[in-house]
Structures are given as structure tokens and as C-alpha cells.
Design an enzyme around this catalytic site. Structure first.
Site, PDB file in Angstrom:
ATOM      1  N   ARG A 304       0.827  -1.208   0.000  1.00 36.74           N
ATOM      2  CA  ARG A 304       0.000   0.000   0.000  1.00 36.74           C
ATOM      3  C   ARG A 304       0.871   1.273   0.000  1.00 36.74           C
ATOM      4  NH1 ARG A 304      -5.428   1.475   0.322  1.00 36.74           N
ATOM      5  NH2 ARG A 304      -6.290  -0.580   0.704  1.00 36.74           N
ATOM      6  N   GLU A 705     -10.077   5.310   6.981  1.00 36.75           N
ATOM      7  CA  GLU A 705      -8.657   5.642   6.998  1.00 36.75           C
ATOM      8  C   GLU A 705      -8.284   6.983   6.375  1.00 36.75           C
ATOM      9  OE1 GLU A 705      -7.972   1.671   5.221  1.00 36.75           O
ATOM     10  OE2 GLU A 705      -6.252   1.623   6.538  1.00 36.75           O
TER      11      GLU A 705
HETATM   12  N1  LUZ Z   1      -5.552  -4.719   5.512  1.00 39.38           N
HETATM   13  C1  LUZ Z   1      -5.263  -5.597   4.546  1.00 39.38           C
HETATM   14  C2  LUZ Z   1      -5.687  -3.411   5.249  1.00 39.38           C
HETATM   15  O1  LUZ Z   1      -5.122  -6.774   4.843  1.00 39.38           O
HETATM   16  N2  LUZ Z   1      -5.152  -5.175   3.288  1.00 39.38           N
HETATM   17  C3  LUZ Z   1      -5.281  -3.886   2.930  1.00 39.38           C
HETATM   18  O2  LUZ Z   1      -5.158  -3.543   1.767  1.00 39.38           O
HETATM   19  C4  LUZ Z   1      -5.550  -2.959   3.950  1.00 39.38           C
HETATM   20  N3  LUZ Z   1      -5.649  -1.666   3.672  1.00 39.38           N
HETATM   21  C5  LUZ Z   1      -5.884  -0.823   4.642  1.00 39.38           C
HETATM   22  C6  LUZ Z   1      -6.014  -1.276   5.931  1.00 39.38           C
HETATM   23  N4  LUZ Z   1      -5.924  -2.551   6.229  1.00 39.38           N
HETATM   24 MO1  MOS Z   2      -6.833  -1.441   9.212  1.00 37.49          MO
HETATM   25  S1  MOS Z   2      -5.098  -0.442   9.153  1.00 37.49           S
HETATM   26  O1  MOS Z   2      -7.932  -0.939   8.159  1.00 37.49           O
HETATM   27  O2  MOS Z   2      -6.926  -2.727  10.166  1.00 37.49           O
END
Ligand code: LUZ
Ligand code: MOS
Length: 763
Positions: A304, A705
Site C-alpha cells: 500500500r 482511513e
Molecule cells: N488490511 C489488509 C488493510 O489486509 N489489506 C489492505 O489492503 C488494507 N488496507 C488498509 C487497511 N488494512
Molecule cells: Mo486497518 S489499518 O484498516 O486494520
């Protein structure tokens, strides 16, 4: 609509893990964790602890019946240390006692003798030794090598962003209760019930169908319980399975801070090139992620970072490389933004550096390079909405030039207080970057009295997802919301869930609920058509009335439901939703990974006290693209909370591990989080209503987020204020910008070399 939890929250009646009434015979667990960051266990002495008051058993890796393995993506993390320890805080043994106090007293009587091994706490040092969690990843767009030749200006530098403690108000914990025939029921404070179920299955050797995870709600997660709730549930489950008695473990704050991972610190290099018109032509970035001692979610977080490395800007030539580096710190993990904020900080720093060296405003370069419709991002996805819409609206509403002038005028009149301002545009992709995780299910029961009970995979952690799901059902059925209850999240009702994460929970589970409710609604309409001998298309359910051709009938919701029951029509539905259109090809690092993007722009102003280095955030003015918000109160709360959490990360929250890998900022006396006094004096959030087609639930865009990243603007607003006092300050990009660092920068002479930072050069 108000948050459905509001009343029980303010009355203290909401149930969290530690509020669940315990069953007679419940035992309490406490963890003995490694006092050393790296080494070989020579001897572990649990004999005194075993004789200690109230102790039933001390469990080590030898007692684990299944696999001693809890790694989610990569199997590289034992539940309990065997021969090696890899970080301070790594669980080694688990004391089980009659009371919480007895368990913790006995932990102190365990002795361990560890042969020390070299300790790495720094990501770059780990990379230099080849200590990588996964092979490096590289995203490329265009050709940076060629593009440098087209640049009139090139600048480079280094940035640091520190980690962040999740500081969910409810600490980690679990309560495992043995059931008949070796099954186990576990109450867990987790964002990912299925992850807990899988982990417990692995360590106990039980199949998943024997393991029930139940979650009422969490007192916050922020990513910290996406993967790292597994440990405590697994430990309790192992103990409960061995002893055939319920076992509970709710961590104390300092245990939680010491033993769990945090946001990943990053150390990064950038190189940015602009043409004469200040268009960014080329950008190269290299990210060194401090993963800690095990993979956890680091590889996904790393990904990400790459997805968001150009934030809201269109750059035709990009090369971004990311290394996930293994160090001897607790495994770092998901944290609101999930690597995105770390990537965005670097491009913002690069632009700040260019602006500083060119003697122009950072906003000028930002604005000139904002994404436009149809621009291609480094991962191949083209945009359908515009980032500049939010920026332009912010200018229209708040008048950027006027704010700038007010700041300048204030600075002319004041010697010991200086103001600074910065803009922070954001563009955040919505969907799990791992395409296979983007699906959810919902189970809807309509009871014969007309009341409705809904189960989904969504975990309520204060973000209001249950309220949103309830609204979806209320809208589809057109019934009073008080007829609907959202059930606990339970792996026996809803299977194979993705964690509540990635800002996608309301979208995924809301859409599944929409499908289930629509299915039931259609059955009810069909029945009405047969009963009243009318055409099904003429039927509407509205405010609990059955309308045919615009006219009320004698039937209402309650009567119709009862009729369906007597006619043996199913009043239940289990529906599945999978996000359409998304895909990603990792071999090419191209695709269409996100259902849509969320945009916004924040204008942040700060005032610093130039005698003391202390500061206040005066104002955060935002235009945020909500799509069409289904719950403005909840969404506003998410935005305000996200901003304050982002400002905390950027300005005051400072995680300090010493060179021995020991956490020094291990309590709230040494780790400063924003309190009511550090909240911006003014926060204005404009809801930009966009009606473009998107895959959000009722077009109400994900909000969890994205707002955190507005906080990055506070860092650059502080830099701006420092420059007003000390124009020659060569400010190192090293977040958080604590008052100590502000003070040093205020009085730093330009000539003082900053170690490790390459001097920018102008071609
Ligand atoms: N968790 C995950 C996340 O496993 N994959 C993601 O792309 C993600 N993105 C944001 C927050 N948690
Ligand atoms: Mo999250 S950082 O969307 O558990």
C-alpha cells in the site's frame, strides 16, 4: 440517525471483552515475555512459578498440541518462543492461575537465561545485511532514467517517519471457554474473527468448525487488532483446551505496549525532478520499512505504500522500490492508512524540498500537479474522479490566499510567535489490495413479529459500521430502525470473513446486507402480488405500509411478514457480495486494485511559540469527498478522529526503542498522545457531495482511513512556521515534529550538518 451504541456507551453499559460475566471456574492467564531483543534461550526456569500461589500450570511451546505457528501471510512467527527470541516482548511462557493477580505475580518468578545475539533495530541496517521479510517490490510508470534529462530542477533527500502506538482504549484480550466434544468458544477483541479462528485451529489442531469466535464490539482497533489479536486468543485457547477450563487474558496497558507491534517506521530516499513550469516529470523513491521480527502484515502494508507513493499527484515517470526489513522489534502491523501515510509523507517532503530550494510556495507545486480525470497512477489504474475538485472547493470556501496573507501578516507583527500553513490533498484507494479479500456475507432473519436480526462479518469498533448496516436494512425494508438488531460478529453465523479493515467494512458487509434484504423484500412483494392479485411491479413497501399503485392497502409490514410465515415463505437470507471490477497482476505490478478512490484537501494552520518550541494547531479546514454520506454524524466523527490521530503521529507521538531493542516509551507518561488540549482549535469539514457512480454502499464513500492523512499537513505547517522565524533552517524530514525538534530547528544554523542527509543539488 444516531449511532445505535450511543446510549449504552454514555451509560457505561456497552459490553467489551472485560465486561463479559465470567463463568465459574474461569482461570486467568499472564504472559512471560522476552527481556532480550535477540538471543538463544539457554535455560528457562518455570519451577518456582509453578509452585506459586494459585498457579495451575505454566505453559511453554512444549505444551502446544498443534503447530507452534501464528504467522498469517508468512509462517515465520511462533506463538511461544522455542530456542530463539527475536524481540523484547516476545511471548515465552504463559502462566495460568486462579486469579489475574496470582498469574501476574507468578510471571515475575520465571527465570530465563539467554545467550545474546546481535540486535538490529534500524531498517537500513537490516537491509544492508540482507534481512528482508519478502523480496523487494518495484512499481514503475514511464521511464525515470530518461525523464531526468527533461527536468530543469532535481532535488533529493531522505525522510524518516516514526511508528505509532495504536492505543485502542480497550487493550488486547481474549476469553476462551471449552465446549462439548473438544470445541471451544472464544470471545476475542479482534478485527478479524476468522483470522483468530484459523490461528486457534492451527495451534490447537482443532478444525475450524469446532472453533466459535464471538465479538460484540471493540474499544478501538485502528489496525492493531487486524492480526495481533490472534496471539492472545491462541494462548487462551491452548490453555483452555489443555485444562478444560475457561481461560481469560486481558492485557494491562504496559504489557500491550511492550508486546504488540505498531505502525511501521519508514526510512526513505527520494529524488524529484520538475520542468521549468513546475510540473513534476520524474519521481524516484526507495522505502525501507521497519517490519520488526516477523512478517505479520508487513508485506501487505509495504504494497500500500507503493500504491500511495504519489498521493494526489500525477507524475508521468515514477520508480518506487520498497524493502520490508527484518529487525529485532515487535512485529509491526496494520495501522489506519496501512503504509499509505508513510508513502504520502515522502512525496510531500519531496515537494516541500523542491519548493524550499526554489523559493516558492509548496502549494504552487502541489496545485500544478494534482491528479486529473483519466490520469494513470503508477499501478495502472486510471482515475474517474478529480482530486482538484476538492482543492478548488477548498480554495473557494476558505480562500487559500487570504489564509496565506493572514499568516504572513501575523508573522510580520509577531516576533516570538510564528504561524505556518500547509495544504494536504489526499487520494486513497478503497479495497483490500489483496483482491481475494474483497468479499463479505450477511445473514438476515425476519422474525414472525416483523423484527429483524442481522449478522455480518463486520466488527464494530467504534467506527459505527453496525449503525450503517442497520440503516441499509431499514432503507431496503422501509421499516423503523428500532425493529432491527445487529447481532454480534460470530464465525458460526458468518464464515470466512475478511477482517474489518481497509476502510471497506461498511461497503462489503453493507452490500451483502443490501442483497439479502432485497431478496427477502422480493419474496414479500411476490407474496403480496399473489395475495392481492396485483402486478408485482405495482407494489411498494413504504414506512411499514404496503402500497399498490400508489395507494395504501390493508396490509402492513407486520401483517405481511406473518402472512409469509403462515404461507411458508422463507423470511431468512444469507447473501454474498464480492467487489466487481477489481484485479491486480503482481507479476506486472499493474491492474485495477481499487473499487474507487476517496479524495480530499485540508488546509492546516499552526502557531509555534518560538521561545519554547511548543505549538498549537489553530485550524484544520477540509473539503472531503464523501460521495453521498448515509450518516453525516458518524462520518464527521471519523474525519475529526482521523485528523487528530494523524496529527498525533506527525507531531507528538514518539516511539523510542533503545539500541538494545527495549521500548522506552512504554507507558502514557513517556508516550504522548493527543488529548483534548492538542485537538485543533477549529475543525471545519465540508461535505463534498459527489454523485458519480462508485461501488460504495449507497454511494456513501469509505471514511475510516483517509482522514488520518490530513494530519501530515500539520508537519509541513510546522515547518512553514519554523521557516518564518529561522528562514535558513535546513529542516530534516523526521517525523514526529516534537516541540524539542521545533526548538532545535528554530535556533539551528544552516551550517550545522545533518548526518546522513544527502545535500540537495540543483541541475
Ligand atoms: N488490511 C489488509 C488493510 O489486509 N489489506 C489492505 O489492503 C488494507 N488496507 C488498509 C487497511 N488494512
Ligand atoms: Mo486497518 S489499518 O484498516 O486494520
Amino acid at each position: 440517525m444516531n449511532n445505535i451504541d450511543a446510549k449504552t456507551h454514555v451509560r457505561g453499559q456497552s459490553i467489551y471483552l472485560d465486561d463479559i460475566p465470567v463463568i465459574q471456574g474461569t482461570l486467568y492467564a499472564a504472559c512471560f515475555d522476552s527481556p532480550m531483543a535477540h538471543g538463544v534461550i539457554k535455560q528457562l526456569d518455570i519451577s518456582i512459578a509453578e509452585q506459586s500461589k494459585g498457579v495451575i500450570k505454566v505453559i511453554t511451546y512444549k505444551n502446544i498440541m498443534g503447530e507452534n505457528q501464528i504467522g498469517g501471510i508468512i509462517p515465520d512467527e511462533p506463538l511461544l518462543a522455542e530456542h530463539h527470541v527475536h524481540f523484547c516482548g516476545m511471548p515465552i511462557a504463559l502462566v495460568i492461575a486462579e486469579t489475574d493477580e496470582d498469574a501476574r505475580a507468578a510471571v515475575k518468578k520465571i527465570k530465563v537465561d539467554i545467550d545474546p545475539l546481535p540486535i538490529i533495530t534500524d531498517a537500513r541496517a537490516a537491509a544492508a545485511k540482507g534481512e528482508l521479510i519478502v523480496p523487494p517490490r518495484k512499481f514503475k510508470l514511464g521511464d525515470t532514467t530518461k525523464a531526468w534529462n527533461e527536468c530543469a530542477y532535481i532535488f533529493e533527500g531522505t525522510t524518516e517517519t516514526n511508528g505509532q502506538e495504536h492505543l485502542y482504549i480497550e487493550t488486547q484480550g481474549a476469553y476462551a471457554v471449552p465446549q462439548e466434544n473438544n470445541s471451544i468458544k472464544i470471545y476475542s477483541s479482534t478485527q478479524g474473527p476468522t483470522a483468530v479462528q484459523k490461528t486457534v485451529s492451527k495451534v490447537t489442531g482443532l478444525a475450524m468448525h469446532q472453533i466459535e469466535i464471538d465479538v460484540t464490539r471493540l474499544g478501538g482497533g485502528f489496525g492493531g487488532k487486524e492480526d495481533q489479536a490472534n496471539t492472545w486468543a491462541a494462548l487462551c485457547a491452548v490453555a483452555a483446551h489443555i485444562l478444560k477450563r475457561p481461560v481469560k487474558y486481558a492485557l494491562h496497558r504496559m504489557e500491550d505496549m511492550r508486546m504488540t507491534g505498531k505502525r511501521h517506521p519508514y526510512s526513505s530516499d527520494f529524488r524529484i525532478g520538475l520542468n521549468k513550469d513546475l510540473k513534476i516529470m520524474a519521481y524516484e523513491a526507495t522505502f525501507y520499512q521497519n517490519a520488526g521480527a516477523a512478517a505479520d502484515l508487513s508485506s501487505a502494508v509495504l504494497e500500500r505504500t507503493l500504491f500511495h507513493c504519489t498521493n494526489s499527484y500525477y507524475i508521468p515517470n515514477v520508480t518506487a522500490t520498497a524493502y520490508s526489513c527484518r529487525t529485532n522489534l515487535p512485529p509491526n502491523t496494520a495501522f489506519r492508512g496501512f503504509g499509505g501515510p508513510q508513502g504520502m509523507f515522502v512525496i510531500e517532503a519531496a515537494i516541500a524540498k523542491a519548493a524550499d530550494k526554489l523559493g516558492i510556495d509548496k502549494t504552487v507545486i502541489q496545485q500544478k500537479n494534482l491528479l486529473q480525470t483519466d490520469n494513470e497512477l503508477p499501478y495502472g489504474q486510471k482515475l474517474v474522479s478529480e482530486a482538484h475538485e476538492c482543492w478548488n472547493k477548498a480554495d473557494e470556501l476558505y480562500n487559500i490566499d487570504k489564509i496565506k496573507n493572514d499568516v504572513e501578516n501575523f508573522n510580520k507583527k509577531n516576533n516570538l510567535y510564528k504561524k505556518g500553513m500547509a495544504l494536504m490533498p489526499i487520494c486513497f484507494g478503497i479495497s483490500f489490495t489483496n483482491t481475494m479479500m474483497n468479499h463479505a456475507r450477511s445473514l438476515v432473519h425476519v422474525y414472525s413479529d416483523g423484527s429483524v436480526n442481522i449478522s455480518t462479518g463486520a466488527v464494530e469498533m467504534g467506527q459505527g459500521v453496525n449503525t450503517k448496516i442497520l440503516q441499509v436494512a431499514a432503507q431496503i425494508f422501509s421499516i423503523n430502525p428500532n425493529k432491527i438488531k445487529i447481532n454480534t460478529t460470530n464465525t458460526f453465523r458468518i464464515a470466512n470473513t475478511s477482517p474489518s479493515a481497509a476502510s471497506a467494512t461498511a461497503d462489503l458487509n453493507g452490500k451483502a446486507t443490501l442483497i439479502a434484504c432485497t431478496e427477502i423484500l422480493n419474496r414479500l412483494k411476490q407474496l403480496t402480488a399473489e395475495e392481492l392479485k396485483v402486478d408485482v411491479t405495482s407494489i411498494q413497501l413504504k414506512n411499514e405500509k404496503i402500497i399498490v399503485d400508489g395507494k395504501e392497502t390493508e396490509l402492513d409490514w407486520q401483517k405481511l411478514v406473518m402472512l409469509a410465515f403462515t404461507k411458508r415463505v422463507s423470511l431468512s437470507e444469507h447473501a454474498h457480495y464480492a467487489t466487481p471490477e477489481i484485479y491486480f497482476d503482481k507479476t506486472k505490478e499493474k491492474g485495477h486494485p481499487f473499487a474507487y478512490h476517496v479524495y480530499g484537501t485540508a488546509i492546516i494552520t499552526t502557531t509555534i511559540d518560538c521561545l519554547r518550541g511548543t505549538y498549537e494547531v489553530d485550524s484544520v479546514k477540509v473539503v472531503h469527498d464523501f460521495g453521498s454520506s448515509i450518516n453525516k454524524a458518524i462520518d464527521l466523527g471519523q474525519i475529526e478522529g482521523g485528523i487528530v490521530q494523524g496529527i498525533g503521529w506527525m507531531t507528538m507521538e514518539e516511539i523510542i526503542y533503545d539500541k538494545d531493542g527495549k521500548l522506552r516509551s512504554n507507558a502514557l507518561s513517556t508516550y504522548k498522545v493527543p488529548d483534548i488540549y492538542s485537538v485543533p482549535k477549529e475543525m471545519i469539514i465540508h461535505f463534498l457531495h459527489t454523485d458519480k457512480d462508485n461501488l460504495a454502499i449507497f454511494k456513501s464513500k469509505a471514511v475510516g482511513e483517509p482522514p488520518l492523512m490530513y494530519g501530515i499537513g500539520a508537519y509541513f505547517a510546522l515547518c512553514d512556521a519554523i521557516k518564518a522565524f529561522n528562514p535558513s533552517a535546513d529542516i530534516k524530514f523526521d517525523a514526529p515534529m516534537t516541540p524539542e525538534k521545533v526548538l532545535l530547528n528554530l535556533y539551528k544554523k544552516n551550517s550545522i550538518a545533518v548526518s546522513g542527509v544527502p545535500i540537495a543539488h540543483q541541475v
